[in-house]
Design an enzyme around this catalytic site. Structure first.
Site: not given
Length: 179
Positions: A62, A99
């Site tokens: 994005r 993560e």
């Protein structure tokens, strides 16, 4: 009289995506609205208007949408920083921690010249890992980061503190608590 909308008014929140307990901040609704998109781009570049910026760097994916629009408004070039294996030319790479594992970002080795002033943009600042990888790539090519601009900051995840702790100016349009 119509109320004036803020950037946050154009962002859709989707509960439990991509995992339970996550409040996903969907900026595609912002991008789809011409007024929202214009407001977003104008507000993201505002702190840097009049600053000497040679190129805008956008982080996949994005950040490409934002970076192209901001570069156009500033009259500068645009450089994409992509996920590993997506660029066709000679690249330099930077690994960063996610993560659950590691990822690699890449940029063409000739995309930024030494001394060029760079504005780094993306839609979301969470832990700051992707942004830091982008910064390291720019710096390895000799570029100088003049600022880091985001639509959304998730301050509880520490990205802003991480980037500011490294000495970078961080600008975000909206902050949301939690993940």
């Amino acid at each position: 009289m119509t109320a004036v909308k803020s950037v946050a008014d154009y962002i859709r929140t989707i509960a439990d995506f991509p995992h339970e307990g996550i409040m996903f901040r969907d900026v595609t609704t912002l991008f789809a609205d011409p007024r929202g998109m214009r407001l977003c781009v104008d507000q993201m570049l505002h702190p840097y208007a009049g600053e000497p910026i040679d190129k805008v760097v956008g982080l996949e994916a994005r950040g490409f949408i934002l970076g192209g629009a901001i570069a156009h408004q500033l009259g500068t070039g645009f450089v994409p920083i992509r996920k590993k294996g997506k660029l066709p030319g000679t690249v330099i790479s930077e690994a960063y921690t996610l993560e659950y594992g590691e990822a690699i970002m890449e940029v063409h080795d000739d995309a930024i010249q030494p001394g060029e002033r760079i504005l780094l943009v993306d839609d979301l600042l969470a832990t700051g890992g992707t942004a830091e990888a982008g910064i390291k790539l720019v710096e390895r090519l000799g570029g100088v980061i003049t600022g880091c601009a985001f639509i959304v900051d998730l301050p509880d995840l520490g990205g802003r503190k991480r980037l500011e702790g490294l000495g970078f100016d961080v600008h975000a349009l909206v902050a949301y608590e939690g993940a």
